[in-house]
Scaffold this motif. Structure first.
Motif, PDB file in Angstrom:
ATOM      1  N   ASN A  28      33.430  53.894  29.667  1.00  0.00           N
ATOM      2  CA  ASN A  28      34.845  54.233  29.552  1.00  0.00           C
ATOM      3  C   ASN A  28      35.392  53.635  28.256  1.00  0.00           C
ATOM      4  O   ASN A  28      35.277  52.426  28.050  1.00  0.00           O
ATOM      5  CB  ASN A  28      35.627  53.701  30.758  1.00  0.00           C
ATOM      6  N   VAL A  33      42.084  51.146  31.886  1.00  0.00           N
ATOM      7  CA  VAL A  33      42.222  52.270  32.807  1.00  0.00           C
ATOM      8  C   VAL A  33      41.150  52.194  33.897  1.00  0.00           C
ATOM      9  O   VAL A  33      41.427  52.442  35.084  1.00  0.00           O
ATOM     10  CB  VAL A  33      42.124  53.607  32.046  1.00  0.00           C
ATOM     11  N   GLN A  34      39.943  51.834  33.509  1.00  0.00           N
ATOM     12  CA  GLN A  34      38.868  51.702  34.487  1.00  0.00           C
ATOM     13  C   GLN A  34      39.209  50.642  35.546  1.00  0.00           C
ATOM     14  O   GLN A  34      38.997  50.846  36.742  1.00  0.00           O
ATOM     15  CB  GLN A  34      37.565  51.320  33.780  1.00  0.00           C
ATOM     16  N   GLN A  36      42.192  49.722  36.447  1.00  0.00           N
ATOM     17  CA  GLN A  36      43.269  50.264  37.276  1.00  0.00           C
ATOM     18  C   GLN A  36      42.732  51.258  38.303  1.00  0.00           C
ATOM     19  O   GLN A  36      43.233  51.327  39.436  1.00  0.00           O
ATOM     20  CB  GLN A  36      44.317  50.915  36.385  1.00  0.00           C
ATOM     21  N   GLN A  37      41.718  52.014  37.939  1.00  0.00           N
ATOM     22  CA  GLN A  37      41.100  52.949  38.878  1.00  0.00           C
ATOM     23  C   GLN A  37      40.417  52.204  40.018  1.00  0.00           C
ATOM     24  O   GLN A  37      40.441  52.651  41.166  1.00  0.00           O
ATOM     25  CB  GLN A  37      40.081  53.832  38.132  1.00  0.00           C
ATOM     26  N   ALA A  40      43.168  51.169  42.275  1.00  0.00           N
ATOM     27  CA  ALA A  40      43.727  52.322  42.979  1.00  0.00           C
ATOM     28  C   ALA A  40      42.852  52.759  44.145  1.00  0.00           C
ATOM     29  O   ALA A  40      43.349  53.327  45.129  1.00  0.00           O
ATOM     30  CB  ALA A  40      43.915  53.483  42.004  1.00  0.00           C
ATOM     31  N   ALA A  41      41.550  52.470  44.049  1.00  0.00           N
ATOM     32  CA  ALA A  41      40.631  52.831  45.131  1.00  0.00           C
ATOM     33  C   ALA A  41      40.708  51.863  46.306  1.00  0.00           C
ATOM     34  O   ALA A  41      40.120  52.111  47.356  1.00  0.00           O
ATOM     35  CB  ALA A  41      39.205  52.892  44.604  1.00  0.00           C
ATOM     36  N   THR A 229      30.455  55.720  45.194  1.00  0.00           N
ATOM     37  CA  THR A 229      31.826  55.884  44.729  1.00  0.00           C
ATOM     38  C   THR A 229      32.664  54.654  45.044  1.00  0.00           C
ATOM     39  O   THR A 229      32.314  53.859  45.922  1.00  0.00           O
ATOM     40  CB  THR A 229      32.482  57.111  45.377  1.00  0.00           C
TER      41      THR A 229
END
Length: 239
Positions: A28, A33-34, A36-37, A40-41, A229
């Motif tokens: 990435n 951003v990674q 934050q992802q 978010a998960a 995932t």
């Protein structure tokens, strides 16, 4: 705990193959951003390594690490080139929850003992990377003649509790974790908490590790390649 991994090189998130800087894959371009992802998960643990710092012995990605700390909610553990008291305390003051000390555990044990004495075994974690049970140092560029088990015993007597164990031959290869190595080390140092790192391919590998008593697992390449995932890992964390 499950720790998704972000390895930093020149401000970007990459993965190396067996620790080889010449075999780097971009994961990435924006690791903030990674991170934050990951949040978010539903995951609130993050494992970070300053790859450039591990090689040079200096903080090469400090600005990126600062930005990730400001953006990420939860526990961050950080390693890579932390070889002085000043840098260790600088990262702790930044808000990094746990520092991973690798090379210095072998080359400067007095520093590690000082940090363990001042900050405790929950904030100071020992990183044991190597091949065939022997410790590698300086960003995996040099192989020592010291056994992982020997260094673990020494660090345990100094107050260390957590040990991140990485088989360099498995790291980034997607060949599965070296469960035999973890079991051997655990048998020799039963009081230590071993954190499994390297080779994890999928959710099954995570479940096998946890069923074998290794509850803390670091995952990098499997996430990047879709073997597992973030949602799946969040589900494991909730169990």
């Amino acid at each position: 705990m499950i720790f998704p991994a972000i390895d930093l090189r020149a401000g970007q998130s990459v993965r190396l193959y067996q620790g080889d800087f010449k075999q780097a894959t971009l994961i990435n371009p924006d690791p903030v951003v990674q991170a934050q992802q990951i949040n978010a998960a539903g995951l609130q643990q993050l494992h970070m390594v300053d790859l450039d710092g591990a090689k040079s012995g200096r903080p090469e990605n400090f600005a990126t690490i600062t930005a990730i700390r400001q953006a990420f909610t939860g526990t961050i553990e950080l390693g890579g080139g932390i070889r002085t008291y000043e840098l260790a305390t600088r990262y702790l003051e930044l808000g990094i929850d746990r520092l991973i000390l690798g090379s210095v555990a072998l080359t400067d044990p007095r520093l590690v003992k000082r940090l363990l004495s001042e900050f405790g075994g929950e904030r100071i974690v020992i990183g044991l990377d190597g091949t065939n049970g022997y410790v590698a140092i300086k960003g995996w560029l040099e192989q020592s003649q010291t056994k992982m088990s020997t260094l673990m015993k020494t660090m345990t007597t100094s107050g260390a509790k957590h040990f991140i164990v990485t088989d360099v031959d498995r790291d980034g290869t997607m060949q599965g974790p070296n469960l035999a190595l973890y079991q051997e080390l655990q048998a020799q140092v039963p009081t230590a908490n071993l954190i499994a790192s390297g080779g994890v391919r999928n959710l099954t590998d995570v479940q096998v590790l946890q069923a074998s008593g290794f509850k803390d697992v670091i995952i990098g390449k499997a996430l990047a390649e879709g073997g597992v995932t973030l949602a799946e890992l969040a589900g494991v964390t909730e169990c």
